[in-house]
Design a protein around this motif. Sequence first.
Motif, PDB file in Angstrom:
ATOM      1  N   TRP A 249       8.914  42.121  76.397  1.00  0.00           N
ATOM      2  CA  TRP A 249       9.062  41.011  77.348  1.00  0.00           C
ATOM      3  C   TRP A 249       8.709  41.417  78.767  1.00  0.00           C
ATOM      4  CZ3 TRP A 249      14.406  38.854  75.417  1.00  0.00           C
ATOM      5  CH2 TRP A 249      14.169  38.058  74.273  1.00  0.00           C
ATOM      6  N   ASP A 250       8.946  42.702  79.095  1.00  0.00           N
ATOM      7  CA  ASP A 250       8.670  43.134  80.458  1.00  0.00           C
ATOM      8  C   ASP A 250       7.179  43.177  80.779  1.00  0.00           C
ATOM      9  OD1 ASP A 250       8.254  45.238  78.737  1.00  0.00           O
ATOM     10  OD2 ASP A 250       9.409  46.698  79.895  1.00  0.00           O
ATOM     11  N   THR A 251       6.325  42.964  79.763  1.00  0.00           N
ATOM     12  CA  THR A 251       4.880  42.917  80.026  1.00  0.00           C
ATOM     13  C   THR A 251       4.376  41.485  80.169  1.00  0.00           C
ATOM     14  OG1 THR A 251       4.271  42.884  77.661  1.00  0.00           O
ATOM     15  CG2 THR A 251       4.582  45.048  78.708  1.00  0.00           C
ATOM     16  N   LEU A 252       5.248  40.498  79.937  1.00  0.00           N
ATOM     17  CA  LEU A 252       4.841  39.108  80.092  1.00  0.00           C
ATOM     18  C   LEU A 252       4.565  38.787  81.555  1.00  0.00           C
ATOM     19  CD1 LEU A 252       7.349  37.225  77.741  1.00  0.00           C
ATOM     20  CD2 LEU A 252       4.904  37.587  77.353  1.00  0.00           C
ATOM     21  N   PRO A 253       3.521  38.002  81.845  1.00  0.00           N
ATOM     22  CA  PRO A 253       3.239  37.614  83.228  1.00  0.00           C
ATOM     23  C   PRO A 253       4.444  36.906  83.847  1.00  0.00           C
ATOM     24  CG  PRO A 253       1.394  37.031  81.812  1.00  0.00           C
ATOM     25  CD  PRO A 253       2.506  37.474  80.907  1.00  0.00           C
ATOM     26  N   GLY A 254       4.826  37.316  85.050  1.00  0.00           N
ATOM     27  CA  GLY A 254       5.928  36.681  85.750  1.00  0.00           C
ATOM     28  C   GLY A 254       7.280  37.309  85.508  1.00  0.00           C
ATOM     29  N   VAL A 255       7.353  38.301  84.583  1.00  0.00           N
ATOM     30  CA  VAL A 255       8.614  38.987  84.306  1.00  0.00           C
ATOM     31  C   VAL A 255       8.623  40.329  85.035  1.00  0.00           C
ATOM     32  CG1 VAL A 255      10.104  39.990  82.532  1.00  0.00           C
ATOM     33  CG2 VAL A 255       8.868  37.869  82.070  1.00  0.00           C
ATOM     34  N   SER A 256       9.671  40.553  85.841  1.00  0.00           N
ATOM     35  CA  SER A 256       9.768  41.784  86.631  1.00  0.00           C
ATOM     36  C   SER A 256      10.624  42.848  85.962  1.00  0.00           C
ATOM     37  CB  SER A 256      10.329  41.475  88.024  1.00  0.00           C
ATOM     38  OG  SER A 256      10.557  42.644  88.756  1.00  0.00           O
ATOM     39  N   ASP A 271       9.222  32.712  88.264  1.00  0.00           N
ATOM     40  CA  ASP A 271       9.422  31.267  88.156  1.00  0.00           C
ATOM     41  C   ASP A 271       9.955  30.971  86.759  1.00  0.00           C
ATOM     42  OD1 ASP A 271       9.210  28.485  87.832  1.00  0.00           O
ATOM     43  OD2 ASP A 271       7.495  28.355  89.172  1.00  0.00           O
ATOM     44  N   ALA A 272      11.243  30.632  86.666  1.00  0.00           N
ATOM     45  CA  ALA A 272      11.873  30.425  85.366  1.00  0.00           C
ATOM     46  C   ALA A 272      11.195  29.320  84.572  1.00  0.00           C
ATOM     47  CB  ALA A 272      13.354  30.102  85.549  1.00  0.00           C
ATOM     48  N   ASN A 273      10.754  28.262  85.236  1.00  0.00           N
ATOM     49  CA  ASN A 273      10.121  27.137  84.529  1.00  0.00           C
ATOM     50  C   ASN A 273       8.855  27.559  83.811  1.00  0.00           C
ATOM     51  OD1 ASN A 273      12.058  25.224  85.324  1.00  0.00           O
ATOM     52  ND2 ASN A 273      11.036  24.925  87.293  1.00  0.00           N
ATOM     53  N   LEU A 274       8.119  28.494  84.399  1.00  0.00           N
ATOM     54  CA  LEU A 274       6.872  28.942  83.784  1.00  0.00           C
ATOM     55  C   LEU A 274       7.105  29.999  82.700  1.00  0.00           C
ATOM     56  CD1 LEU A 274       4.542  29.236  86.932  1.00  0.00           C
ATOM     57  CD2 LEU A 274       4.589  27.425  85.210  1.00  0.00           C
ATOM     58  N   VAL A 275       8.115  30.824  82.900  1.00  0.00           N
ATOM     59  CA  VAL A 275       8.329  31.957  81.996  1.00  0.00           C
ATOM     60  C   VAL A 275       9.107  31.577  80.744  1.00  0.00           C
ATOM     61  CG1 VAL A 275       9.463  34.217  81.795  1.00  0.00           C
ATOM     62  CG2 VAL A 275       8.138  33.659  83.840  1.00  0.00           C
ATOM     63  N   LEU A 276      10.055  30.636  80.851  1.00  0.00           N
ATOM     64  CA  LEU A 276      10.922  30.315  79.717  1.00  0.00           C
ATOM     65  C   LEU A 276      10.155  29.918  78.457  1.00  0.00           C
ATOM     66  CD1 LEU A 276      14.023  28.545  81.312  1.00  0.00           C
ATOM     67  CD2 LEU A 276      14.021  30.615  79.902  1.00  0.00           C
ATOM     68  N   PRO A 277       9.127  29.064  78.526  1.00  0.00           N
ATOM     69  CA  PRO A 277       8.397  28.730  77.291  1.00  0.00           C
ATOM     70  C   PRO A 277       7.814  29.956  76.589  1.00  0.00           C
ATOM     71  CG  PRO A 277       7.828  27.191  79.042  1.00  0.00           C
ATOM     72  CD  PRO A 277       8.623  28.280  79.679  1.00  0.00           C
ATOM     73  N   LYS A 278       7.351  30.927  77.393  1.00  0.00           N
ATOM     74  CA  LYS A 278       6.799  32.154  76.809  1.00  0.00           C
ATOM     75  C   LYS A 278       7.895  32.970  76.119  1.00  0.00           C
ATOM     76  CE  LYS A 278       3.481  32.393  80.630  1.00  0.00           C
ATOM     77  NZ  LYS A 278       3.066  33.160  81.831  1.00  0.00           N
ATOM     78  N   LEU A 279       9.083  32.971  76.723  1.00  0.00           N
ATOM     79  CA  LEU A 279      10.190  33.717  76.143  1.00  0.00           C
ATOM     80  C   LEU A 279      10.641  33.089  74.823  1.00  0.00           C
ATOM     81  CD1 LEU A 279      12.295  34.416  79.366  1.00  0.00           C
ATOM     82  CD2 LEU A 279      10.890  36.048  78.106  1.00  0.00           C
ATOM     83  N   PHE A 280      10.723  31.762  74.797  1.00  0.00           N
ATOM     84  CA  PHE A 280      11.099  31.073  73.555  1.00  0.00           C
ATOM     85  C   PHE A 280      10.062  31.324  72.459  1.00  0.00           C
ATOM     86  CE2 PHE A 280      14.226  28.768  76.000  1.00  0.00           C
ATOM     87  CZ  PHE A 280      15.191  28.418  75.065  1.00  0.00           C
ATOM     88  N   GLU A 281       8.801  31.297  72.829  1.00  0.00           N
ATOM     89  CA  GLU A 281       7.742  31.544  71.850  1.00  0.00           C
ATOM     90  C   GLU A 281       7.832  32.964  71.301  1.00  0.00           C
ATOM     91  OE1 GLU A 281       2.829  31.629  71.626  1.00  0.00           O
ATOM     92  OE2 GLU A 281       3.843  31.020  73.477  1.00  0.00           O
ATOM     93  N   SER A 282       8.065  33.928  72.197  1.00  0.00           N
ATOM     94  CA  SER A 282       8.175  35.324  71.776  1.00  0.00           C
ATOM     95  C   SER A 282       9.398  35.542  70.892  1.00  0.00           C
ATOM     96  CB  SER A 282       8.254  36.220  73.011  1.00  0.00           C
ATOM     97  OG  SER A 282       8.426  37.563  72.645  1.00  0.00           O
ATOM     98  N   ALA A 283      10.521  34.914  71.247  1.00  0.00           N
ATOM     99  CA  ALA A 283      11.736  35.049  70.442  1.00  0.00           C
ATOM    100  C   ALA A 283      11.537  34.450  69.061  1.00  0.00           C
ATOM    101  CB  ALA A 283      12.907  34.381  71.151  1.00  0.00           C
ATOM    102  N   GLY A 284      10.861  33.307  68.998  1.00  0.00           N
ATOM    103  CA  GLY A 284      10.609  32.668  67.713  1.00  0.00           C
ATOM    104  C   GLY A 284       9.780  33.542  66.792  1.00  0.00           C
ATOM    105  N   LYS A 285       8.758  34.185  67.351  1.00  0.00           N
ATOM    106  CA  LYS A 285       7.901  35.060  66.546  1.00  0.00           C
ATOM    107  C   LYS A 285       8.688  36.252  66.007  1.00  0.00           C
ATOM    108  CE  LYS A 285       3.540  33.916  68.829  1.00  0.00           C
ATOM    109  NZ  LYS A 285       2.435  34.408  69.702  1.00  0.00           N
ATOM    110  N   ALA A 286       9.730  36.667  66.735  1.00  0.00           N
ATOM    111  CA  ALA A 286      10.549  37.805  66.310  1.00  0.00           C
ATOM    112  C   ALA A 286      11.763  37.370  65.489  1.00  0.00           C
ATOM    113  CB  ALA A 286      11.009  38.588  67.535  1.00  0.00           C
TER     114      ALA A 286
END
Length: 314
Positions: A249-256, A271-286
């Motif tokens: 997750w720390d390599t996702l754009p926008g994650v520090s 920006d939480a609004n931009l990053v959250l969809p990516k996090l949900f997608e990544s969690a789903g794949k895992a």
Amino acid sequence: MEKKTAIKIEGLHRYYDDIQAVRGASLEIEEGMIFSLLGPNGAGKSTTISVIAGLLQPTEGEVEIMGYPVSTDAQQAKKFIGVVPQEIALYDDLSGRENLLFWGRMYDLSGDELQTRVDQILDLVELSDRQKDKVEKYSGGMKRRLNLGIALLHEPEIVIMDEPTVGIDPQSRRKILDSVKALNKAGMTVLYTTHYMEEAQELSDQIAIMDQGEIIARGTNDELVKIVGEYDRVELVFSSELPAKVNSWDTLPGVSQVTIEGQYANLLVEDANLVLPKLFESAGKANLQITAVNIFEPNLETVFLHLTGRALRD
């Protein structure tokens, strides 16, 4: 009137055999200030406090209390300070009053002066009605309050408090925090160590963040929060414990920063609004189920995550 420097440490180093607990710490604390030293367990806070109080000798560096170097004028310097240690220093087989009388004599108090001061302290820490009970019958919070009272017997100008609210109930914790405020309002300088971010936010005029033996930031709460003003802190709660690394997750754009603890993931994001969809997608794949999402305004927790990559409670 210009305020004096109550505590000054310069270039402080402290080793335990091959382990360096403090690495070149320097600080100046003005009189009349509540100054919090914030950091996780093992950051070097207690070692620094012990050196300031004269309980440990520094490997390198110097400490001054109200202008008196501890290395050469320890006896004079110690007159200005009262110490509330992290470990409770009481005699369980003595009553609360007997403990105060014993420690008062260690401060060279005696006679009517000692009796009057003990009465004042019992009132201050709200233990007058339990003063005749043995300490072994006290709750953890009552012991902490009596520990504080002992440090105040000789009316010091500076009180050093090393994590005084560890392991106590919320009501006792509230009483101790209110006592700190009252002491400071009466003119006492307070050096307060904690790894509870909310305590430092509530109490402090100035805060220093310590990690791995170094002081990595210092300022008011607002000044420190400005360091991460552009970030959101996102807390994800999962249905089961997480592995230490989750899909990078720390390599996702926008994650520090990403910190994993049990079922919780704390992330610093631009920006939480931009990053959250990516996090949900990544969690789903895992095949990881997110049960809750919390988004926080930047605070000291955010600052610490940003500076160290760890949560304050780690």
